[in-house]
Design a protein around this motif. Structure first.
Motif, short mmCIF file in Angstrom:
data_model
loop_
_atom_site.label_atom_id
_atom_site.label_comp_id
_atom_site.label_asym_id
_atom_site.label_seq_id
_atom_site.Cartn_x
_atom_site.Cartn_y
_atom_site.Cartn_z
N LYS A 274 16.23 -33.51 58.52
CA LYS A 274 16.08 -32.56 59.64
C LYS A 274 16.87 -31.30 59.35
O LYS A 274 17.99 -31.37 58.82
N VAL A 275 16.29 -30.17 59.75
CA VAL A 275 17.04 -28.91 59.61
C VAL A 275 17.91 -28.73 60.85
O VAL A 275 17.48 -29.00 61.97
N GLN A 276 19.13 -28.30 60.62
CA GLN A 276 19.98 -27.94 61.76
C GLN A 276 20.81 -26.71 61.39
O GLN A 276 21.13 -26.48 60.22
N PHE A 277 21.08 -25.91 62.39
CA PHE A 277 21.92 -24.73 62.18
C PHE A 277 23.18 -24.89 63.00
O PHE A 277 23.10 -25.16 64.20
N ASP A 278 24.34 -24.71 62.34
CA ASP A 278 25.61 -24.77 63.08
C ASP A 278 25.63 -23.72 64.16
O ASP A 278 26.26 -23.87 65.20
N GLU A 279 24.96 -22.59 63.85
CA GLU A 279 25.10 -21.41 64.68
C GLU A 279 24.45 -21.55 66.06
O GLU A 279 24.86 -20.92 67.02
N PHE A 280 23.38 -22.38 66.18
CA PHE A 280 22.66 -22.47 67.47
C PHE A 280 21.75 -23.69 67.47
O PHE A 280 21.47 -24.28 66.42
N THR A 281 21.28 -24.03 68.67
CA THR A 281 20.25 -25.07 68.81
C THR A 281 19.15 -24.52 69.70
O THR A 281 19.44 -23.83 70.70
N LEU A 282 17.92 -24.79 69.35
CA LEU A 282 16.80 -24.37 70.19
C LEU A 282 16.04 -25.63 70.61
O LEU A 282 15.77 -26.50 69.78
N THR A 283 15.72 -25.70 71.89
CA THR A 283 15.00 -26.88 72.37
C THR A 283 13.49 -26.66 72.27
O THR A 283 13.03 -25.53 72.13
N LYS A 284 12.77 -27.77 72.38
CA LYS A 284 11.31 -27.71 72.38
C LYS A 284 10.81 -26.75 73.48
O LYS A 284 9.91 -25.94 73.26
N GLU A 285 11.46 -26.81 74.65
CA GLU A 285 11.03 -25.98 75.77
C GLU A 285 11.23 -24.49 75.45
O GLU A 285 10.37 -23.66 75.71
N GLN A 286 12.40 -24.18 74.85
CA GLN A 286 12.65 -22.76 74.51
C GLN A 286 11.60 -22.26 73.51
O GLN A 286 11.05 -21.18 73.67
N ILE A 287 11.35 -23.07 72.48
CA ILE A 287 10.43 -22.63 71.43
C ILE A 287 9.01 -22.53 71.98
O ILE A 287 8.28 -21.57 71.69
N SER A 288 8.65 -23.47 72.83
CA SER A 288 7.27 -23.49 73.35
C SER A 288 7.00 -22.27 74.22
O SER A 288 5.85 -21.87 74.41
N ARG A 289 8.04 -21.68 74.75
CA ARG A 289 7.85 -20.51 75.60
C ARG A 289 7.37 -19.30 74.79
O ARG A 289 6.71 -18.40 75.31
N TRP A 290 7.75 -19.26 73.51
CA TRP A 290 7.40 -18.08 72.71
C TRP A 290 5.94 -18.11 72.31
O TRP A 290 5.51 -18.97 71.55
N LYS A 291 5.22 -17.14 72.83
CA LYS A 291 3.78 -17.05 72.54
C LYS A 291 3.54 -16.17 71.32
O LYS A 291 2.45 -16.16 70.76
#
Ligand code: AGP
Length: 608
Positions: A274-291
């Motif tokens: 799995k990819v992970q960034f120390d700097e931030f986390t993005l949830t499925k909901e946040q990503i799904s919002r971006w059209k």
């Protein structure tokens, strides 16, 4: 654009200023200068051309002072000359100023406050020195605040006053500046490499803050001259990373650093598939919002964005547009809370990219930055940051920053796909496995034998006027980068074309005098690109092809080939651009060009 440096302490400032300017010369190199206060006398020395000219000029002058400021210039207002070189002084010769940026209202300031005064340069900066004299009330700090109140534009300013030689004052708005905290000495510079030999402790400052440097330390004050607390950061880059280390040029050194920096870009970011960034986390909901996603950047970073578009669209299935930052903000792009804007910038301070970031934030977008410089404007203002961890890149021609931007984009693509739950797990895992192989594969490429092959392949480029780069899909994206690199450092006119587009007009330019570099790495478009190569061969162009190891076909119909190791085809651009970097390097070398500091350019472009 322009490098500034200041020192106050117990040592001879002249040596430290010259040393610091050497480290900042990549920011501008058309003239340079220093100002020191000896007793209460202000001494200014400047010279047109490379820093060496200034060094020659001051050699034997026995200049000595415990404080001073220095500057290396990339001309904006007024041609490169001794007179236009910084530092600039007030009429009475009591104030000296170095500046990176543009004072946009300098003509108004001249008319309003400085009518009748004699100016010795064509620069915008000289008004600042004159204003200091005009507004001086016996208190340097208060005077600087008054001057800042009337300035419009972007600036990093470092100033000295011969009547108050125990301090240097620095401030910034939209131009970079870092403060170095030493032991009974204080430093200020445009960028970290100028500080590394002296201190690892640094502070970043914001617009409107006034930094008072003395040998006892640095006090940062607000507009009312009240002291404010600042965090002291530790610089992780090591001093050697900013030296040539036996290589003839920084560019070659930085090309060779790629295997190591690839490891740093990847380090800790892939855990159990799995990819992970120390700097931030993005949830499925946040990503799904971006059209929709915009990638905005300049130059080489823009070319990295072109690869990023293909990565994100393929893996995450969100439409991506890539825009040149200087165009983006002026065309009223359709942005809203459902849009993610990705800005890419090695320096993190490119004025057009910073402006695009601000425009996006104003419109309510989230901004994700891919950058190299911790503490840069872009890193500070973005909502999410992915550092490429490429270490200092000194050569004006970007190499390791480009390839690590690509790796960051592949990681981001996989990350967004995994978090959103799209794409086949096995396909994503295959990409991650491929990324892990890149450091070793890049190291395998950088052999004496490979360099010799490249030198042989470009020997005939010494006297050509035009070169074409062609490719399809991802190969076209890196063709664009290869062509920019060649233009930038060899001064040969180069064009990159989508291979299939040539026959719609540009093929008319192809003759035996226009060599073609063809990138035929992407397997899905190989046959089509091969046909396009045959079209240019039929017009007698000499063709150098970049191919995959094991490709025994292409060499039958081109003049020479350079192979890249076999790797997952989707991430092959990271390796395929390396021969293009080296083609530019060796072409520039046989043409006798100034490789690390090409004419008319600067590393950081902090003007719009
Ligand atoms: C690269 O070789 C160039 N010197 C230039 O195009 C550069 O990439 C561009 O100015 C953007 O810089 P940045 O990545 O620091 O924003």
């Amino acid at each position: 654009m322009c490098g500034i440096v200041g020192y106050i302490g117990k040592k001879n400032a002249v040596d430290i200023l010259i040393d610091g300017l050497k480290k900042l010369e990549y920011r501008g190199y058309d003239s340079s200068g220093i100002a020191i206060v000896d007793g209460t006398q202000l001494i200014v020395e400047k010279a047109e051309g490379k820093l060496q000219n200034l060094q020659n000029k001051i050699e034997g002058l026995s200049l000595y002072s415990n404080m001073g400021i220095g500057h290396t210039r990339w001309a904006t207002h007024g041609r490169p000359s001794d007179a236009n070189a910084h530092p600039h002084t007030s009429q009475n010769g009591r104030f000296a100023v170095v500046h990176n940026g543009i004072v946009e209202n300098y003509l108004t300031l001249k008319e309003t406050y400085l009518a009748g005064e004699t100016f010795t340069s064509e620069t915008d900066t000289e008004v600042v020195a004159h204003l200091l004299e005009k507004f001086y009330n016996g208190n340097f700090e208060q005077t600087v605040v008054k001057v800042l109140d009337v300035l419009e534009g972007a600036y990093a300013l470092v100033m000295v006053c011969a009547d108050e030689p125990d301090k240097i004052i620095a401030c910034r708005k939209d131009s970079p500046m870092v403060l170095g905290v030493g032991d009974e000495e204080s430093f200020v510079a445009s960028d970290v490499p100028a500080l590394l030999a002296y201190t690892r402790k640094c502070m970043y400052i914001e617009k409107g803050e006034l930094c008072v440097l003395t040998k006892e330390g640095i006090v940062i004050k607000n507009h009312d001259l009240q002291p404010i607390e600042k965090e002291v950061h530790t610089i992780e880059w090591d001093a050697e990373a900013a030296e040539k280390d036996g290589f003839e040029h920084f560019m070659l050194k930085e090309i060779f650093e790629q295997p190591e920096v690839f490891k740093k870009t990847l380090a800790g970011r892939v855990q159990q598939g799995k990819v992970q960034f120390d700097e931030f986390t993005l949830t499925k909901e946040q990503i799904s919002r971006w059209k929709k996603i915009y990638i905005v950047a300049c130059g080489t970073a823009y070319h990295a964005g072109l690869v990023g578009k293909q990565v994100i669209e393929k893996l995450v299935r969100i439409p991506v547009e890539v825009e040149i930052a200087s165009e983006f903000r002026y065309r009223d792009p359709m942005l809203d809370e459902d849009t993610l804007v990705i800005v890419i910038s090695q320096s993190g301070e490119t004025a057009d990219t910073v402006a695009a970031l601000r425009e996006a934030k104003l419109k309510g977008c989230k901004v994700l930055a891919i950058t190299n410089v911790v503490g840069s404007a872009i890193a500070r203002e973005a909502d999410y940051v992915i550092y490429i961890w490429a270490g200092p890149e000194i050569s004006v021609a970007s190499t390791k920053a480009y390839t690590t931007m690509l790796i960051a984009e592949y990681l981001l693509g996989v990350y967004l796909a995994q978090q959103k739950g799209v794409g086949e797990e096995a396909a994503l895992t295959a990409i991650l496995d491929g990324l892990q192989q890149l450091p070793d594969l890049a190291a395998q490429m950088l052999t004496e034998d490979y360099l010799a092959q490249i030198q042989q392949a470009v020997a005939s480029y010494r006297d050509v006027n035009d070169i074409f780069f062609i490719g399809r899909g991802l190969d076209w994206s890196i063709a664009l980068e290869g062509s920019l690199k060649l233009k930038e450092i060899s001064y040969i006119h180069a064009e990159a074309y989508a291979a299939g587009e040539l026959k719609h007009g540009t093929l008319a330019l192809v003759t035996e005098k226009t060599p073609v570099v063809a990138i035929c790495v992407q397997e899905s478009t190989y046959d089509k690109t091969a046909s396009n190569i045959k079209e240019v061969k039929a017009r007698e162009a000499r063709v150098l092809a970049i191919v995959n190891e094991g490709d025994n076909q292409t060499q039958k119909f081109v003049d020479s080939v350079l192979a890249i190791p076999k790797v997952h085809n989707f991430i092959a651009p990271v390796l395929a651009v390396i021969p293009l970097q080296l083609i530019s390097y060796y072409t520039a070398k046989i043409r006798g060009c100034n490789i690390d500091q090409p004419r008319n350019l600067a590393k950081s472009v902090t003007v719009e």
